[in-house]
Design a protein around this motif. Structure first.
Motif, PDB file in Angstrom:
ATOM      1  N   UNK A 156     -22.769 -84.119  -7.773  1.00  0.00           N
ATOM      2  CA  UNK A 156     -23.015 -82.681  -7.671  1.00  0.00           C
ATOM      3  C   UNK A 156     -24.326 -82.430  -6.948  1.00  0.00           C
ATOM      4  N   UNK A 157     -24.262 -81.759  -5.801  1.00  0.00           N
ATOM      5  CA  UNK A 157     -25.464 -81.483  -5.044  1.00  0.00           C
ATOM      6  C   UNK A 157     -26.128 -82.748  -4.522  1.00  0.00           C
ATOM      7  N   UNK A 158     -27.356 -82.618  -4.068  1.00  0.00           N
ATOM      8  CA  UNK A 158     -28.084 -83.804  -3.607  1.00  0.00           C
ATOM      9  C   UNK A 158     -28.731 -84.511  -4.788  1.00  0.00           C
ATOM     10  N   UNK A 159     -29.380 -83.730  -5.669  1.00  0.00           N
ATOM     11  CA  UNK A 159     -30.058 -84.300  -6.841  1.00  0.00           C
ATOM     12  C   UNK A 159     -29.247 -84.092  -8.116  1.00  0.00           C
ATOM     13  N   UNK A 160     -28.813 -82.851  -8.367  1.00  0.00           N
ATOM     14  CA  UNK A 160     -27.944 -82.500  -9.488  1.00  0.00           C
ATOM     15  C   UNK A 160     -27.553 -81.030  -9.344  1.00  0.00           C
ATOM     16  N   UNK A 161     -26.997 -80.452 -10.404  1.00  0.00           N
ATOM     17  CA  UNK A 161     -26.495 -79.075 -10.328  1.00  0.00           C
ATOM     18  C   UNK A 161     -27.589 -78.047 -10.028  1.00  0.00           C
ATOM     19  N   UNK A 162     -28.852 -78.381 -10.326  1.00  0.00           N
ATOM     20  CA  UNK A 162     -29.928 -77.417 -10.108  1.00  0.00           C
ATOM     21  C   UNK A 162     -30.177 -77.136  -8.625  1.00  0.00           C
ATOM     22  N   UNK A 163     -29.621 -77.968  -7.743  1.00  0.00           N
ATOM     23  CA  UNK A 163     -29.739 -77.697  -6.306  1.00  0.00           C
ATOM     24  C   UNK A 163     -29.078 -76.373  -5.932  1.00  0.00           C
ATOM     25  N   UNK A 164     -28.160 -75.905  -6.791  1.00  0.00           N
ATOM     26  CA  UNK A 164     -27.439 -74.672  -6.503  1.00  0.00           C
ATOM     27  C   UNK A 164     -28.074 -73.443  -7.170  1.00  0.00           C
ATOM     28  N   UNK A 165     -29.182 -73.636  -7.860  1.00  0.00           N
ATOM     29  CA  UNK A 165     -29.892 -72.486  -8.423  1.00  0.00           C
ATOM     30  C   UNK A 165     -30.346 -71.548  -7.300  1.00  0.00           C
ATOM     31  N   UNK A 173     -20.702 -66.190  -6.895  1.00  0.00           N
ATOM     32  CA  UNK A 173     -19.677 -66.487  -7.911  1.00  0.00           C
ATOM     33  C   UNK A 173     -20.229 -66.590  -9.329  1.00  0.00           C
ATOM     34  N   UNK A 174     -21.535 -66.521  -9.491  1.00  0.00           N
ATOM     35  CA  UNK A 174     -22.169 -66.592 -10.812  1.00  0.00           C
ATOM     36  C   UNK A 174     -21.800 -67.868 -11.565  1.00  0.00           C
ATOM     37  N   UNK A 175     -21.600 -68.936 -10.833  1.00  0.00           N
ATOM     38  CA  UNK A 175     -21.282 -70.232 -11.435  1.00  0.00           C
ATOM     39  C   UNK A 175     -21.652 -71.332 -10.448  1.00  0.00           C
ATOM     40  N   UNK A 176     -21.542 -72.572 -10.940  1.00  0.00           N
ATOM     41  CA  UNK A 176     -21.812 -73.726 -10.099  1.00  0.00           C
ATOM     42  C   UNK A 176     -20.491 -74.291  -9.592  1.00  0.00           C
ATOM     43  N   UNK A 177     -20.509 -75.113  -8.526  1.00  0.00           N
ATOM     44  CA  UNK A 177     -19.271 -75.747  -8.079  1.00  0.00           C
ATOM     45  C   UNK A 177     -18.609 -76.509  -9.222  1.00  0.00           C
ATOM     46  N   UNK A 178     -17.267 -76.485  -9.255  1.00  0.00           N
ATOM     47  CA  UNK A 178     -16.556 -77.100 -10.386  1.00  0.00           C
ATOM     48  C   UNK A 178     -16.830 -78.593 -10.509  1.00  0.00           C
ATOM     49  N   UNK A 191     -20.667 -73.208 -15.879  1.00  0.00           N
ATOM     50  CA  UNK A 191     -21.946 -72.591 -16.199  1.00  0.00           C
ATOM     51  C   UNK A 191     -23.064 -73.629 -16.206  1.00  0.00           C
ATOM     52  N   UNK A 192     -24.299 -73.168 -16.287  1.00  0.00           N
ATOM     53  CA  UNK A 192     -25.442 -74.073 -16.320  1.00  0.00           C
ATOM     54  C   UNK A 192     -25.389 -74.977 -17.551  1.00  0.00           C
ATOM     55  N   UNK A 193     -24.961 -74.415 -18.684  1.00  0.00           N
ATOM     56  CA  UNK A 193     -24.869 -75.196 -19.921  1.00  0.00           C
ATOM     57  C   UNK A 193     -23.850 -76.313 -19.794  1.00  0.00           C
ATOM     58  N   UNK A 194     -22.674 -75.984 -19.271  1.00  0.00           N
ATOM     59  CA  UNK A 194     -21.617 -76.981 -19.108  1.00  0.00           C
ATOM     60  C   UNK A 194     -21.999 -78.028 -18.064  1.00  0.00           C
ATOM     61  N   UNK A 195     -22.660 -77.590 -17.003  1.00  0.00           N
ATOM     62  CA  UNK A 195     -23.087 -78.529 -15.968  1.00  0.00           C
ATOM     63  C   UNK A 195     -24.112 -79.512 -16.513  1.00  0.00           C
TER      64      UNK A 195
END
Length: 246
Positions: A156-165, A173-178, A191-195
Motif C-alpha cells: 500500500x503506497x510507497x511507505x504505507x497507507x499514510x502516503x494517501x493522507x 472518496x473519503x477512504x484509502x485504496x482497498x 478507513x484509517x482504522x482498518x488500514x
C-alpha cells in the motif's frame, strides 16, 4: 616478449579500446537523441511505448535523465575512442579520470543504498509521495499502474497507507485504496482504522525485500558493470604507459 610481439599486443589493445568506446559513444548519442525527442515531443514517446512510459514520465523527468546519461556516455566514448586513435596521453588520462569518478560514485551510491536504506527510502519518498498524493485517483494511467502494483505485490503506497493522507483520492472518496486494507474484491470502504489494523506494508519495503531475495542477480549485474569499468581503466592506463615507451 619480443618488440614485435609487444607492438602487436599494443595494437590489438588499441583497436579493442577504439571499438569498445565507439560502442559507448554511439549508445550515448542514441540516449541523447531519445532524451531530446522526449523533451520536445513527449506525447509521441508515450504513444509508441504505451502506458508504462506515461507513468514513468510523470514520476521522473525522463528527458533530463536520458540527456544527462547520454552526454556522459558521449564524453567517455569520445575521450576513449579519440584518445586511443590519436594516442593522446592527455585524452587517455581524462578518460581514466572520468571513469574512475563514475566508479567511485557508483560504489558510494551502493554503500548508501545498502547501509543507509532508510536514507534511500526518505529520498525516494520525497520524490514519489507528492506525485502519488496528487495523481492517484486523478490520472487514469497512473492509478491503473499503482493499483496493479499494490494488488500484485500486496502493498500500500510507497511507505504505507499514510502516503494517501490529504491526497486527491482521500479527499474525493473519503477512504484509502482497498489494497491498504488487504481486500482484493470488496465494496466496503477502507478507513484509517482498518488500514492500520491490516498492517499492509509499503511497496518500497516489498520491492526491497524482492531485491534482497534476488541479491545474487543484482550483485552479478553490478559486478559485471564494475568489471567493465575496471577493465576500461586498466586498458587506458596500459596505453598511457606504453606511449612513454614508444
Amino acid at each position: 616478449l619480443s618488440p614485435g610481439a609487444k607492438m602487436g599486443f599494443f595494437t590489438f589493445i588499441k583497436v579493442m579500446m577504439i571499438l569498445f568506446n565507439l560502442a559507448i559513444f554511439l549508445s550515448g548519442a542514441t540516449l541523447l537523441g531519445v532524451g531530446i525527442w522526449v523533451k520536445v515531443d513527449g506525447q509521441s514517446f508515450v504513444d509508441i511505448f504505451g502506458v508504462l512510459s506515461s507513468s514513468v514520465l510523470q514520476v521522473v523527468n525522463v528527458s533530463y535523465v536520458l540527456i544527462a546519461i547520454g552526454a556522459i556516455l558521449l564524453i567517455i566514448g569520445f575521450l576513449g575512442c579519440y584518445g586511443a586513435q590519436k594516442e593522446s596521453k592527455c585524452l587517455l588520462m581524462m578518460f581514466f579520470s572520468v571513469v574512475l569518478i563514475i566508479f567511485i560514485a557508483e560504489v558510494a551510491v551502493a554503500v548508501v543504498a545498502l547501509v543507509y536504506t532508510s536514507l534511500a527510502e526518505s529520498l525516494l519518498s520525497a520524490v514519489v509521495t507528492p506525485v502519488l498524493k496528487e495523481q492517484y485517483g486523478n490520472e487514469e494511467t497512473f492509478t491503473t499502474i499503482w493499483n496493479t502494483t499494490m494488488t500484485k505485490v500486496r502493498c500500500c503506497g510507497l511507505n504505507n497507507y499514510t502516503d494517501f493522507n490529504d491526497s486527491f483520492y482521500y479527499k474525493e472518496y473519503k477512504s484509502y485504496p482497498y489494497q491498504c486494507c488487504g481486500w482484493i474484491n470488496s465494496t466496503e470502504p477502507c478507513s484509517a482504522t482498518l488500514a492500520a489494523q491490516s498492517n499492509i506494508t509499503g511497496c518500497f519495503n516489498q520491492i526491497l525485500e524482492e531485491i534482497r531475495t534476488n541479491a545474487e542477480v543484482a550483485g552479478g549485474v553490478a559486478a559485471g558493470i564494475a568489471a567493465l569499468e575496471i577493465a576500461a581503466m586498466a586498458v587506458s592506463m596500459y596505453l598511457y604507459c606504453r606511449l612513454d615507451e614508444k
